[in-house]
Design a protein around this motif. Structure first.
Motif, PDB file in Angstrom:
ATOM      1  N   ARG A  37     -18.213 -15.312 -18.509  1.00  0.00           N
ATOM      2  CA  ARG A  37     -16.791 -14.964 -18.502  1.00  0.00           C
ATOM      3  C   ARG A  37     -16.575 -13.840 -19.507  1.00  0.00           C
ATOM      4  O   ARG A  37     -17.001 -13.930 -20.653  1.00  0.00           O
ATOM      5  CB  ARG A  37     -15.915 -16.153 -18.868  1.00  0.00           C
ATOM      6  N   SER A  47     -15.775 -13.077 -24.794  1.00  0.00           N
ATOM      7  CA  SER A  47     -16.730 -13.256 -23.702  1.00  0.00           C
ATOM      8  C   SER A  47     -17.673 -14.400 -24.046  1.00  0.00           C
ATOM      9  O   SER A  47     -17.862 -14.726 -25.220  1.00  0.00           O
ATOM     10  CB  SER A  47     -17.533 -11.973 -23.454  1.00  0.00           C
ATOM     11  N   ASP A  57     -13.295 -11.369 -20.789  1.00  0.00           N
ATOM     12  CA  ASP A  57     -11.873 -11.065 -20.694  1.00  0.00           C
ATOM     13  C   ASP A  57     -11.612  -9.612 -21.067  1.00  0.00           C
ATOM     14  O   ASP A  57     -12.265  -9.065 -21.965  1.00  0.00           O
ATOM     15  CB  ASP A  57     -11.069 -11.976 -21.637  1.00  0.00           C
TER      16      ASP A  57
END
Length: 227
Positions: A94, A163, A96
């Motif tokens: 992930r 992240s 961002d």
């Protein structure tokens, strides 16, 4: 702690040697890293963190002394309960971003569409999707790999946020298409083999620690390890 349960001097020494070994392994993994998100580096990082924590605890229990080691995030991880010899793994990432320059984002997406339009069959028509921010994001993430966007995010008008990368173990590979409808719903934190987190909060914590160590004249106060 009573003398009966104190670690021995030999146990403390063994923990210190484990840190040295973990340091060597971490450096070797960094030197051989295959990219920014190399799982071997994350695994070596976690091993080093665990060795440092073990040494710190034993040193305090035996000698009432502390170390300067402060590795963020490791205390929040659940104990690993997955297979000792995994036959499959999943890599979960992930990252961002904040859209800080929408016009730059739109311009980059329009360039991609212009190239695609030039290559399209004459008279076939072209449906531009880059006129909105969400449309431009679809164009760019459809054209570029996530790692390339991460390395070029400023060109696309994006600003990096937090992240994380998790490597999770499985007993067997998933069947094709098995989890595509809900890819993130079945993550077991206790099957995380290793993880690596990046956040500005770590930098802020380091700055706060430095401010705490400064006396009113701006000089560094001695740490616990120096006393």
């Amino acid at each position: 702690m009573s003398d009966a349960v104190q670690p021995t001097a030999a146990e403390v020494r063994a923990a210190a040697e484990a840190i040295k070994t973990a340091l060597d392994r971490h450096l070797a993994a960094v030197e051989r890293r295959s990219g920014e998100d190399d799982p071997a580096v994350y695994e070596a990082f976690n091993e080093l963190a665990a060795a440092a924590e073990e040494y710190d605890e034993l040193l305090f229990d035996r000698y009432d002394e502390v170390t300067p080691f402060d590795i963020p995030g490791t205390e929040d991880m659940l104990p690993y309960t997955g297979p000792e010899e995994p036959h499959a793994l999943s890599v979960l990432i992930r990252r961002d971003y904040a859209v800080v320059e929408p016009q730059r984002l739109l311009a980059q997406a329009q360039r991609v569409e212009a190239v695609e339009e030039d290559g399209a069959t004459a008279g076939a028509g072209f449906d531009a999707a880059s006129g909105t921010v969400h449309g431009a994001l679809g164009v760019l993430f459809g054209e570029f790999e996530p790692d390339e966007i991460a390395s070029r995010h400023k060109e696309f008008g994006l600003e990096e946020g937090d992240s994380t990368l998790w490597v999770t173990a499985a007993d067997e590979p998933a069947e094709p298409g098995e989890w595509l409808e809900a890819p993130f719903d079945s993550i077991d934190p206790q099957r995380v083999v290793c993880r690596f987190d990046v956040s500005a909060v770590f930098d802020e914590e380091s700055d706060d620690d430095l401010e705490d160590d400064l006396d009113p004249d701006g000089d560094l106060e001695p740490s616990d390890a120096d006393r």
